[in-house]
Design a protein around this motif. Structure first.
Motif: not given
Length: 164
Positions: A121-130
């Motif tokens: 989930i943290e990785q997915r959020v980081a991708r969306l934020e980028s």
């Protein structure tokens, strides 16, 4: 005479008749064919001693664990963890692994799965934020709303039969 009546207690049927040092009755159930429970029956002294010895031996018995040269398992996915748990269950059934060890494995596997889920989930959020940050940096590059002569008309749908 009054004191005698006060200390007299009606015992439930099948209750141990032993009176403890504090003058209260043992509340355990009596053994079949005896007026006392296992711990207070004078006829079960040898049984109690054997049980005490067996309990001590059992507690000092080394837990069944896998040999130290057992290779590590890859636990990168839920499928890997499921395979490990399946193997562990069968090892417990065959007596190759102590149930206490398997409980620890099950507990730790649950923690591992939760940690992996949070990491994903943290990785997915980081991708969306980028992605969002990239769009904010160049808001109009490559994005021009299309102008069209098409007009959209919204119509209230008619129920079957044409009655509104």
């Amino acid at each position: 005479m009054k004191d005698c009546k006060k200390t007299r207690v009606l015992l439930a049927t099948g209750q141990c008749r032993y009176i403890k040092p504090d003058r209260t009755h043992c509340r355990a159930n009596a053994r079949h064919g005896s007026a006392y429970c296992f711990f207070h029956d004078p006829d079960s002294a040898l049984e109690r001693e054997a049980a005490r010895k067996n309990g001590g031996k059992e507690r000092s018995r080394r837990a069944a664990v896998l040999p130290s040269d057992t290779p590590d398992r890859s636990l990168n996915s839920a499928a890997d963890v499921t395979t490990l748990l399946s193997e562990t269950i069968n090892q417990v059934r065959r007596g190759e692994v102590d149930p206490r060890i398997s409980n620890a494995i099950g507990y730790l596997a649950g923690i591992l799965l939760k940690a992996k889920e949070k990491d994903e989930i943290e990785q997915r959020v980081a991708r969306l934020e980028s992605i969002i940050a990239g769009q904010q940096m160049t808001p109009n590059v490559g994005f021009e709303p299309e102008r069209s002569s098409v007009t959209l008309e919204f119509v209230n749908p008619q129920p079957p039969g044409g009655q509104a």
